[in-house]
Design a protein around this motif. Sequence first.
Motif, PDB file in Angstrom:
ATOM      1  N   PRO A 152      -6.648 -12.528   8.230  1.00 41.08           N
ATOM      2  CA  PRO A 152      -5.647 -11.586   8.734  1.00 41.08           C
ATOM      3  C   PRO A 152      -5.138 -10.607   7.674  1.00 41.08           C
ATOM      4  CG  PRO A 152      -5.207 -13.773   9.569  1.00 41.08           C
ATOM      5  CD  PRO A 152      -6.297 -13.922   8.537  1.00 41.08           C
ATOM      6  N   PHE A 153      -5.061 -11.048   6.421  1.00 38.36           N
ATOM      7  CA  PHE A 153      -4.611 -10.127   5.381  1.00 38.36           C
ATOM      8  C   PHE A 153      -5.634  -9.017   5.157  1.00 38.36           C
ATOM      9  CE2 PHE A 153      -2.158 -13.967   4.252  1.00 38.36           C
ATOM     10  CZ  PHE A 153      -0.886 -13.417   4.233  1.00 38.36           C
ATOM     11  N   GLU A 154      -6.914  -9.347   5.238  1.00 35.58           N
ATOM     12  CA  GLU A 154      -7.935  -8.308   5.088  1.00 35.58           C
ATOM     13  C   GLU A 154      -7.937  -7.373   6.295  1.00 35.58           C
ATOM     14  OE1 GLU A 154     -12.545  -7.706   3.632  1.00 35.58           O
ATOM     15  OE2 GLU A 154     -11.949  -9.662   4.451  1.00 35.58           O
ATOM     16  N   VAL A 155      -7.626  -7.907   7.467  1.00 33.15           N
ATOM     17  CA  VAL A 155      -7.496  -7.057   8.646  1.00 33.15           C
ATOM     18  C   VAL A 155      -6.327  -6.093   8.463  1.00 33.15           C
ATOM     19  CG1 VAL A 155      -7.021  -7.018  11.124  1.00 33.15           C
ATOM     20  CG2 VAL A 155      -8.575  -8.732  10.184  1.00 33.15           C
ATOM     21  N   LEU A 156      -5.208  -6.583   7.936  1.00 33.86           N
ATOM     22  CA  LEU A 156      -4.081  -5.696   7.633  1.00 33.86           C
ATOM     23  C   LEU A 156      -4.501  -4.612   6.650  1.00 33.86           C
ATOM     24  CD1 LEU A 156      -1.155  -8.278   7.249  1.00 33.86           C
ATOM     25  CD2 LEU A 156      -1.476  -6.641   9.118  1.00 33.86           C
ATOM     26  N   LEU A 157      -5.266  -4.996   5.640  1.00 29.26           N
ATOM     27  CA  LEU A 157      -5.745  -4.028   4.659  1.00 29.26           C
ATOM     28  C   LEU A 157      -6.658  -3.007   5.324  1.00 29.26           C
ATOM     29  CD1 LEU A 157      -6.081  -2.989   1.779  1.00 29.26           C
ATOM     30  CD2 LEU A 157      -7.820  -4.763   1.407  1.00 29.26           C
ATOM     31  N   HIS A 197       1.667 -14.616  -6.241  1.00 27.14           N
ATOM     32  CA  HIS A 197       2.650 -13.869  -5.450  1.00 27.14           C
ATOM     33  C   HIS A 197       2.243 -12.405  -5.321  1.00 27.14           C
ATOM     34  CE1 HIS A 197       5.733 -17.214  -6.372  1.00 27.14           C
ATOM     35  NE2 HIS A 197       5.393 -17.279  -5.096  1.00 27.14           N
ATOM     36  N   ASP A 198       0.961 -12.204  -5.101  1.00 29.45           N
ATOM     37  CA  ASP A 198       0.407 -10.865  -4.939  1.00 29.45           C
ATOM     38  C   ASP A 198      -0.903 -11.022  -4.176  1.00 29.45           C
ATOM     39  OD1 ASP A 198      -0.005  -8.143  -5.114  1.00 29.45           O
ATOM     40  OD2 ASP A 198      -0.690  -8.168  -7.201  1.00 29.45           O
ATOM     41  N   TYR A 199      -1.168 -10.131  -3.240  1.00 28.15           N
ATOM     42  CA  TYR A 199      -2.378 -10.239  -2.439  1.00 28.15           C
ATOM     43  C   TYR A 199      -3.593  -9.893  -3.279  1.00 28.15           C
ATOM     44  CZ  TYR A 199      -5.908  -9.369   1.129  1.00 28.15           C
ATOM     45  OH  TYR A 199      -7.071  -9.398   1.860  1.00 28.15           O
ATOM     46  N   SER A 205      -6.826  -3.463  -4.932  1.00 28.12           N
ATOM     47  CA  SER A 205      -6.393  -3.342  -6.329  1.00 28.12           C
ATOM     48  C   SER A 205      -5.728  -2.004  -6.628  1.00 28.12           C
ATOM     49  CB  SER A 205      -7.587  -3.556  -7.273  1.00 28.12           C
ATOM     50  OG  SER A 205      -8.595  -2.588  -7.020  1.00 28.12           O
ATOM     51  N   ASP A 206      -6.161  -0.931  -5.946  1.00 25.31           N
ATOM     52  CA  ASP A 206      -5.566   0.380  -6.192  1.00 25.31           C
ATOM     53  C   ASP A 206      -4.626   0.801  -5.063  1.00 25.31           C
ATOM     54  OD1 ASP A 206      -7.460   0.736  -4.247  1.00 25.31           O
ATOM     55  OD2 ASP A 206      -8.298   2.586  -5.095  1.00 25.31           O
ATOM     56  N   ARG A 207      -4.217  -0.146  -4.244  1.00 20.63           N
ATOM     57  CA  ARG A 207      -3.302   0.148  -3.136  1.00 20.63           C
ATOM     58  C   ARG A 207      -1.994  -0.597  -3.364  1.00 20.63           C
ATOM     59  NH1 ARG A 207      -5.989   2.974   0.609  1.00 20.63           N
ATOM     60  NH2 ARG A 207      -4.317   2.734   2.146  1.00 20.63           N
ATOM     61  N   GLY A 208      -1.270  -0.105  -4.373  1.00 19.24           N
ATOM     62  CA  GLY A 208      -0.034  -0.759  -4.782  1.00 19.24           C
ATOM     63  C   GLY A 208       1.014  -0.793  -3.690  1.00 19.24           C
ATOM     64  N   THR A 209       1.125   0.270  -2.901  1.00 16.16           N
ATOM     65  CA  THR A 209       2.122   0.308  -1.831  1.00 16.16           C
ATOM     66  C   THR A 209       1.828  -0.764  -0.784  1.00 16.16           C
ATOM     67  OG1 THR A 209       2.487   2.672  -2.144  1.00 16.16           O
ATOM     68  CG2 THR A 209       3.189   1.729  -0.049  1.00 16.16           C
ATOM     69  N   ARG A 211       0.129  -3.603  -1.267  1.00 15.15           N
ATOM     70  CA  ARG A 211       0.368  -4.929  -1.833  1.00 15.15           C
ATOM     71  C   ARG A 211       1.863  -5.222  -1.927  1.00 15.15           C
ATOM     72  NH1 ARG A 211      -2.554  -3.539  -6.255  1.00 15.15           N
ATOM     73  NH2 ARG A 211      -1.093  -4.688  -7.572  1.00 15.15           N
ATOM     74  N   GLU A 212       2.646  -4.214  -2.232  1.00 14.22           N
ATOM     75  CA  GLU A 212       4.097  -4.419  -2.308  1.00 14.22           C
ATOM     76  C   GLU A 212       4.672  -4.692  -0.922  1.00 14.22           C
ATOM     77  OE1 GLU A 212       7.710  -5.227  -3.430  1.00 14.22           O
ATOM     78  OE2 GLU A 212       6.018  -4.990  -4.817  1.00 14.22           O
TER      79      GLU A 212
END
Length: 264
Positions: A152-157, A197-199, A205-209, A211-212
């Motif tokens: 699901p996290f990769e789907v969100l990404l 505590h970080d995806y 890796s270059d999508r800081g917003t 991941r935050e």
Amino acid sequence: MTATEQVELPQMLRAAIEETYTAFAEFRRPALPLDVCTACCMPEEVEKQLREWPLKRLTVEHLFEYGDSAKSQVQNPAEVGYFVPRMLELLAERAEIRHSLAISLDRLGGCPPGSWTVTQQSALSRFALAYFALAIRGGGVNPHGPVLPEDPFEVLLMFDVGGIAIQPLMAHWLECDDPMSTVQFVRQSHWDFWHEHDYRNPFASDRGTFREEIRAWMLDAGTRRRFTEKLLSSDFLAIVPTVRGDVHVSFATMVDGVFEHLAH
């Protein structure tokens, strides 16, 4: 999977796909050469087929080559908009239209802000919710090939890369009482979030917003409280012994570890 084979899709997802076909119907078949590289990335015959064949006849291979080709950093909405419904339909059928799920919609996200009408944005959002609702429940089965990883996290990404808002999807995950959605939360967060505590995903890796946004949601007191309740629910606890772990750790151990993170 060939163009003639059909995958049975849940009604909500099928309706969302049909909505995108209607919403994006204004985009006509591109008449000019596509934004692709025919020098080394794509055969000229495939480029011609993408422009000339009926949209629903385009195969996984067509869309894979279209997505994977060298392309401009900023995409042309008139071109991408034409292919959007077929892209989403193949994704719904668990077809691999890119080598990694996370970047499946990068052409969509490469279009300038404001490229889509309110109706088109609504159709994209409905598809995202219908697709994500399946992903958090373990996804569907593709009878014609392997099921793509339903993280699901990769789907969100993937949807974030495609420029589609992910907040409604996370809200749905929070509200969902299906115990499989809790299984998915435990399995994916155990490996991909709680250690740092970080995806953790190379395409994030270059999508800081992004991941935050994930980090803020995961560490939010309301999210922690809600998933703690889910981990303690009788429906979830009843299936824990039946869920397979992996070669390194049992699923029950994953549950204990995630519970500790949520409680502190």
